[in-house]
Scaffold this motif. Structure first.
Motif, PDB file in Angstrom:
ATOM      1  N   PRO A   1       0.841  -1.200   0.000  1.00 57.21           N
ATOM      2  CA  PRO A   1       0.000   0.000   0.000  1.00 57.21           C
ATOM      3  C   PRO A   1       0.878   1.253   0.000  1.00 57.21           C
ATOM      4  CG  PRO A   1      -0.553  -1.477   1.826  1.00 57.21           C
ATOM      5  CD  PRO A   1       0.701  -1.988   1.226  1.00 57.21           C
ATOM      6  N   ASN A   2       0.357   2.302  -0.602  1.00 58.64           N
ATOM      7  CA  ASN A   2       1.062   3.569  -0.572  1.00 58.64           C
ATOM      8  C   ASN A   2       1.312   3.997   0.862  1.00 58.64           C
ATOM      9  OD1 ASN A   2       2.186   5.452  -2.266  1.00 58.64           O
ATOM     10  ND2 ASN A   2       0.269   5.714  -3.391  1.00 58.64           N
ATOM     11  N   GLY A   3       2.530   4.415   1.169  1.00 60.55           N
ATOM     12  CA  GLY A   3       2.842   4.900   2.509  1.00 60.55           C
ATOM     13  C   GLY A   3       3.215   3.814   3.497  1.00 60.55           C
ATOM     14  N   ALA A   4       3.243   2.554   3.052  1.00 58.25           N
ATOM     15  CA  ALA A   4       3.576   1.468   3.972  1.00 58.25           C
ATOM     16  C   ALA A   4       5.085   1.330   4.126  1.00 58.25           C
ATOM     17  CB  ALA A   4       3.012   0.156   3.435  1.00 58.25           C
ATOM     18  N   PHE A   5       5.494   0.714   5.230  1.00 57.07           N
ATOM     19  CA  PHE A   5       6.882   0.285   5.415  1.00 57.07           C
ATOM     20  C   PHE A   5       6.806  -1.227   5.487  1.00 57.07           C
ATOM     21  CE2 PHE A   5      10.895   0.889   8.329  1.00 57.07           C
ATOM     22  CZ  PHE A   5      11.598   0.025   7.509  1.00 57.07           C
TER      23      PHE A   5
ATOM     24  N   GLU B   1       7.667   7.760   8.197  1.00 59.00           N
ATOM     25  CA  GLU B   1       6.650   8.509   8.940  1.00 59.00           C
ATOM     26  C   GLU B   1       6.641   9.986   8.586  1.00 59.00           C
ATOM     27  OE1 GLU B   1       7.568   7.497  12.954  1.00 59.00           O
ATOM     28  OE2 GLU B   1       6.517   5.567  12.838  1.00 59.00           O
ATOM     29  N   GLU B   2       7.834  10.575   8.475  1.00 57.52           N
ATOM     30  CA  GLU B   2       7.891  12.018   8.273  1.00 57.52           C
ATOM     31  C   GLU B   2       7.792  12.429   6.815  1.00 57.52           C
ATOM     32  OE1 GLU B   2      11.438  13.120  10.374  1.00 57.52           O
ATOM     33  OE2 GLU B   2      10.676  12.066  12.146  1.00 57.52           O
ATOM     34  N   LYS B   3       8.400  11.650   5.921  1.00 55.47           N
ATOM     35  CA  LYS B   3       8.393  12.032   4.503  1.00 55.47           C
ATOM     36  C   LYS B   3       7.349  11.262   3.695  1.00 55.47           C
ATOM     37  CE  LYS B   3      12.800  14.052   4.544  1.00 55.47           C
ATOM     38  NZ  LYS B   3      13.830  14.698   3.754  1.00 55.47           N
TER      39      LYS B   3
END
Lengths: 255, 283
Positions: A33-37, A193-195
């Motif tokens: 998913p977009n934004g996942a780590f 998390e930040e970027k």
């Protein structure tokens, strides 16, 4: 954030790869998913690196599809949106005469294009990327003079300099001392998390990784688990016995 | 004091060609050395010799070849050898260095056959083997100048790509750089520079001019650009000092140039040692 918000950063459908009749990857389906780590784990020889190479188009799978942000791999052109950090030991001559600045600048070459030169804005970007990974004090040092952990930071900076939306790291902590590893993961976590950077981290180091990632996928020729970290910790006992073929304790770190 | 280099045309020719080669050889040499392909220059110089010998042989029976500058035939063979090396490297993927001895021995074998067919050694051939300032013609100067422009444009416009391909081919592939044809162009440039260098330094010594200045600068340079600049400075120093001293001391220019390169290399090794020890002494 962007128009891609609802599409997965990476989507893999029914992907199989084999050498002759020996299957390395069998019908893999998963998406990031977009934004996942996402942490991709599996034992040695489980096909992790092969899967990464298929995702990056360095190897061509016999069947299946890969797409980035909804665009199939064969039509995908914006390679600057994808950062890649490989296993350092495989593809790097430590005696190569290049400074940290020069190594990071390479990350922009694909974006700048043929027959063109880096301009002032690019130079600014390079210094920013070096700052992001905390290597500002080493800008003009030769890459070979740095420690393994520092070198990996420089390679992350090289991957970050083109402002990727997705960063793929293949066993980035191999050859990095244990003390630097958790710093390194912490840095990845804050990038996520930040970027808002989507990350795919390939590792065999299950325990430490699971404290930092948001999603986990377990691979051993086939995909054995795919979900968020909380679900992973619940099912990990069964998942691992199945995957590694014997019982494995997952180290839990409670803070 | 009168400086003979400005009075005699043959010395002017040698000097101009030398200055251009002192720039060209280390510029390409940097990429060759960091890719660990130092021996390619040797293989290509020997196949160039076969071209020269072929031209000398054909010159015995044909007035066309007799009038032709053997340099051109040397270049044709050199480029052919370069293509051969690239093809062999694909065939022997896991034994890439095998291409070098194959092309090198084929070059020597062909040369020996051509030389024997041309009824043996003559002064011309001797000049190509070891270099001679007397042998440099005006047409050689122009040929080398044309090659200089070509290589200069190639390196200037493809610097980024050459750099990233030398450092990390996988990374280059991921960032969408088409490595194959750049590598192909690169080895052709190397072939042309080798063929054009041999009038001055000679076939047996040309690879020295590509690798020794780079070896010296690798010890002391910080980063890729500095390696580049220092290699060129060392290459030029060796060529200019070598040509002047060989004239006054009546020595073979090729050998003198190479031995000055060796001297520079030794100095850089000593300097590195001294530099490493110094901070400890200061403590």
């Amino acid at each position: 954030m962007s128009k891609h918000d609802n599409t997965a950063a990476v989507k893999i459908e029914n992907l199989s790869f084999h050498y002759g009749d020996r299957y390395v990857l069998e019908r893999i389906n998963f998406e990031i998913p977009n934004g996942a780590f996402m942490g991709l784990v599996g034992p040695n020889g489980s096909g992790k690196s092969t899967l990464i190479k298929c995702i990056l188009g360095l190897l061509k799978p016999q069947s299946g599809k890969v797409s980035f942000f909804g665009i199939p791999l064969n039509r995908f052109k914006k390679w600057e949106e994808i950062g890649y950090v490989s296993q350092k030991a495989n593809s790097f001559n430590t005696a190569f005469p290049a400074t940290v600045y020069e190594v990071v600048s390479m990350g922009l070459f694909g974006k700048v294009g043929l027959f063109r030169f880096l301009n002032h804005k690019h130079k600014q970007k390079i210094l920013e990327a070096i700052e992001t990974v905390g290597m500002t004090n080493y800008v003009h040092r030769n890459i070979g003079e740095l420690s393994g952990g520092q070198q990996q930071r420089v390679f992350i900076a090289r991957a970050l300099v083109s402002d990727p939306k997705l960063l793929i790291l293949d066993e980035p902590t191999v050859g990095v001392d244990a003390a630097s590893v958790s710093n390194f993961y912490q840095m990845l976590k804050s990038l996520n998390e930040e970027k808002g950077l989507t990350l795919l981290l390939v590792t065999h180091d299950v325990g430490v990784m699971s404290d930092y990632v948001t999603h986990v996928a377990c691979l051993n020729k086939q995909l054995h688990f795919h979900g968020n970290t909380k679900e992973f910790k619940e099912v990990s006992k069964d998942g691992f016995s199945q995957m590694y073929g014997h019982h494995v304790h997952v180290l839990e770190h409670h803070h | 004091m009168s400086f003979p280099f400005f009075h005699y045309e043959f010395l002017q020719n040698a000097f101009l060609t030398g200055i251009m080669i002192g720039l060209l050889a280390p510029v390409l040499g940097v990429f060759i050395v960091v890719r660990r392909q130092s021996l390619i220059a040797d293989a290509l110089s020997h196949i160039t010799l076969a071209g020269i010998a072929a031209n000398l042989m054909l010159g015995r029976s044909s007035s066309f070849f007799q009038g032709l500058n053997p340099l051109y035939m040397g270049m044709v063979f050199s480029v052919g050898g370069a293509i051969g090396i690239e093809q062999l490297r694909k065939v022997y993927k896991h034994y890439e260095e095998l291409a070098i001895p194959i092309i090198m021995s084929a070059g020597i074998g062909l040369s020996v056959i051509f030389i024997s067919l041309a009824n043996g050694f003559n002064t011309d051939l001797f000049n190509y083997l070891f270099g001679s300032v007397l042998a440099v013609k005006k047409s050689d100067v122009w040929t080398v100048f044309f090659i200089l422009l070509l290589v200069f444009a190639f390196v200037l416009f493809l610097y980024k790509e050459l750099f990233v391909l030398s450092f990390d081919e996988e990374q280059a592939a991921v960032s969408g750089i088409k490595g194959k044809w750049i590598q192909f162009l690169f080895i052709i440039m190397v072939a042309l520079v080798i063929a054009s260098s041999m009038k001055i330094v000679g076939i047996l010594l040309v690879s020295a001019l590509m690798t020794l200045p780079v070896a010296a600068s690798l010890r002391i340079a910080n980063g890729f650009k500095q390696t580049f600049v220092l290699s060129v400075i060392f290459g030029e120093t060796a060529v200019i000092l070598g040509l002047i001293s060989s004239y006054y001391l009546n020595l073979a220019p090729g050998g003198t140039i190479v031995m000055i390169s060796v001297l520079i290399l030794l100095l850089s090794l000593a300097w590195k040692k001294w530099r490493v020890r110094k901070p400890i002494l200061n403590e």
